[in-house]
Design a protein around this motif. Structure first.
Motif, PDB file in Angstrom:
ATOM      1  N   GLY A  85      -4.582   2.893   4.785  1.00  0.00           N
ATOM      2  CA  GLY A  85      -5.359   1.800   4.211  1.00  0.00           C
ATOM      3  C   GLY A  85      -4.654   0.472   4.374  1.00  0.00           C
ATOM      4  O   GLY A  85      -5.265  -0.543   4.740  1.00  0.00           O
ATOM      5  N   GLY A  86      -3.336   0.446   4.131  1.00  0.00           N
ATOM      6  CA  GLY A  86      -2.562  -0.767   4.351  1.00  0.00           C
ATOM      7  C   GLY A  86      -2.502  -1.162   5.815  1.00  0.00           C
ATOM      8  O   GLY A  86      -2.542  -2.361   6.149  1.00  0.00           O
ATOM      9  N   HIS A  96       2.425   1.763  -3.566  1.00  0.00           N
ATOM     10  CA  HIS A  96       1.475   2.303  -4.545  1.00  0.00           C
ATOM     11  C   HIS A  96       1.112   3.752  -4.225  1.00  0.00           C
ATOM     12  O   HIS A  96       0.956   4.575  -5.134  1.00  0.00           O
ATOM     13  N   ALA A  97       0.965   4.071  -2.933  1.00  0.00           N
ATOM     14  CA  ALA A  97       0.600   5.435  -2.567  1.00  0.00           C
ATOM     15  C   ALA A  97       1.708   6.428  -2.910  1.00  0.00           C
ATOM     16  O   ALA A  97       1.440   7.538  -3.391  1.00  0.00           O
ATOM     17  N   ALA A 139       1.928   7.017  -6.667  1.00  0.00           N
ATOM     18  CA  ALA A 139       0.783   7.749  -7.218  1.00  0.00           C
ATOM     19  C   ALA A 139       0.865   9.252  -6.982  1.00  0.00           C
ATOM     20  O   ALA A 139       0.015   9.991  -7.494  1.00  0.00           O
ATOM     21  N   PRO A 163      -2.953   8.623   3.294  1.00  0.00           N
ATOM     22  CA  PRO A 163      -4.206   7.867   3.105  1.00  0.00           C
ATOM     23  C   PRO A 163      -3.973   6.433   2.656  1.00  0.00           C
ATOM     24  O   PRO A 163      -4.597   5.502   3.174  1.00  0.00           O
ATOM     25  N   GLY A 164      -3.071   6.231   1.699  1.00  0.00           N
ATOM     26  CA  GLY A 164      -2.767   4.875   1.271  1.00  0.00           C
ATOM     27  C   GLY A 164      -2.066   4.063   2.338  1.00  0.00           C
ATOM     28  O   GLY A 164      -2.309   2.860   2.481  1.00  0.00           O
ATOM     29  N   SER A 219       0.830  -1.207   0.000  1.00  0.00           N
ATOM     30  CA  SER A 219       0.000   0.000   0.000  1.00  0.00           C
ATOM     31  C   SER A 219       0.863   1.256   0.000  1.00  0.00           C
ATOM     32  O   SER A 219       0.561   2.227  -0.703  1.00  0.00           O
ATOM     33  N   THR A 220       1.939   1.249   0.788  1.00  0.00           N
ATOM     34  CA  THR A 220       2.842   2.400   0.810  1.00  0.00           C
ATOM     35  C   THR A 220       3.507   2.593  -0.550  1.00  0.00           C
ATOM     36  O   THR A 220       3.622   3.720  -1.044  1.00  0.00           O
ATOM     37  N   ALA A 249       1.240  10.400   1.001  1.00  0.00           N
ATOM     38  CA  ALA A 249       0.952   8.966   0.946  1.00  0.00           C
ATOM     39  C   ALA A 249       0.192   8.461   2.165  1.00  0.00           C
ATOM     40  O   ALA A 249      -0.145   7.268   2.216  1.00  0.00           O
TER      41      ALA A 249
END
Length: 288
Positions: free
Chosen positions: A175-176, A137-138, A141, A171-172, A134-135, A169
């Motif tokens: 999420g993880g 990808h965040a 992005a 929020p991502g 998740s980190t 990052a």
């Protein structure tokens, strides 16, 4: 009220199916009723062993999850920001990530000197990869414009990392973390059942071996409550840390008000000027 009614309806259905020994395709005649589980839970709460098991499981989750959070955020950021880190760690992550954490129990037994350390290792491994991916990808992005703006204003790589990359990052990352805490509970309970000496999972398995089914359901209810509380704590922390983000509920609630304010603000700017005003207004020189 809807959420409370949903839970109460599920408990009521459980009580009816078990009290009348319903057997359609699923067999409920051997299941304990809600009343029996509640009575067993009341008896367990008053014992020292229950709170001792609770403390052991919470300590294992806390240590393993915190290690996974630190290592996952650091490794995910490094893989996303550095080509060398991506080449060195990327293949290892993709090879090890599909392996279930509970399958690492033999590795933990052989590698670590005590069962306690092995359970913490499995808990950390379970939460590590959701946080890392998740980190990664965040961070990837994020818009490069923000980083370029900081560098243009004289900021260094450290300023970019702590002022742009990590806040952007968050929020991502959370999420993880929310996914990781749930996976951690699954694996810590499984590890306690296999190689633990104390803990909620160990006690639940012991109740199953002595055919104490109300005790088994007490353990299941305890695991569910602990998982829900810890996930809620992580999500609440994430909302508090990312309070600067717009919330969907806020946008829906304040949508008409903001739209009216925006229309009122923009209305004077859209009114065309009269020819006389256009003739007398000085033209601005182009900015060079």
């Amino acid at each position: 009220m809807v959420r409370v009614a949903s839970l109460a309806g599920a408990l009521g259905l459980w009580q009816l199916l078990t009290a009348y020994d319903v057997e359609l395709w699923l067999r409920f005649e051997q299941f304990p009723t809600v009343v029996e589980v509640a009575s067993a839970f009341a008896d367990r709460v008053g014992t020292e062993a229950y709170w001792q098991d609770l403390g052991h499981s919470l300590r294992r989750i806390a240590v393993g999850f915190l290690l996974a959070a630190v290592l996952g955020v650091a490794a995910g950021t490094a893989v996303a920001r550095s080509r060398w880190a991506a080449d060195l760690l990327g293949p290892l992550v993709e090879v090890v990530r599909p392996v279930p954490a509970i399958a690492l129990v033999p590795v933990a037994i052989l590698l670590l000197p005590t069962n306690e350390q092995g359970i913490v290792f499995i808990t950390c491994a379970a939460a590590l990869f959701p946080v890392l991916v998740s980190t990664r990808h965040a961070v990837r992005a994020l818009s490069p414009v923000w980083e370029e703006a900081v560098l243009t204003l004289g900021g260094g790589r450290g300023r970019v990392l702590f002022s742009v990359v990590l806040p952007g990052a968050l929020p991502g990352i959370f999420g993880g973390l929310s996914v990781g805490i749930g996976v951690s509970w699954i694996c810590v309970i499984s590890a306690e059942m296999i190689s633990g000496e104390y803990g909620v999972g160990y006690r639940t398995w012991q109740d199953y071996t002595v055919v104490d089914y109300p005790g088994v359901f007490v353990g299941m209810a305890t695991i569910g409550a602990l998982g829900w509380l810890t996930s809620t704590a992580v999500e609440s922390l994430g909302r508090r840390v990312t309070a600067w983000l717009p919330r969907p509920a806020d946008r829906i609630a304040a949508g008409p008000v903001r739209a009216a304010a925006a229309t009122a603000t923009a209305a004077p700017a859209t009114v065309p000027r009269s020819p006389a005003v256009r003739a007398t207004a000085p033209e601005k020189e182009p900015v060079r």
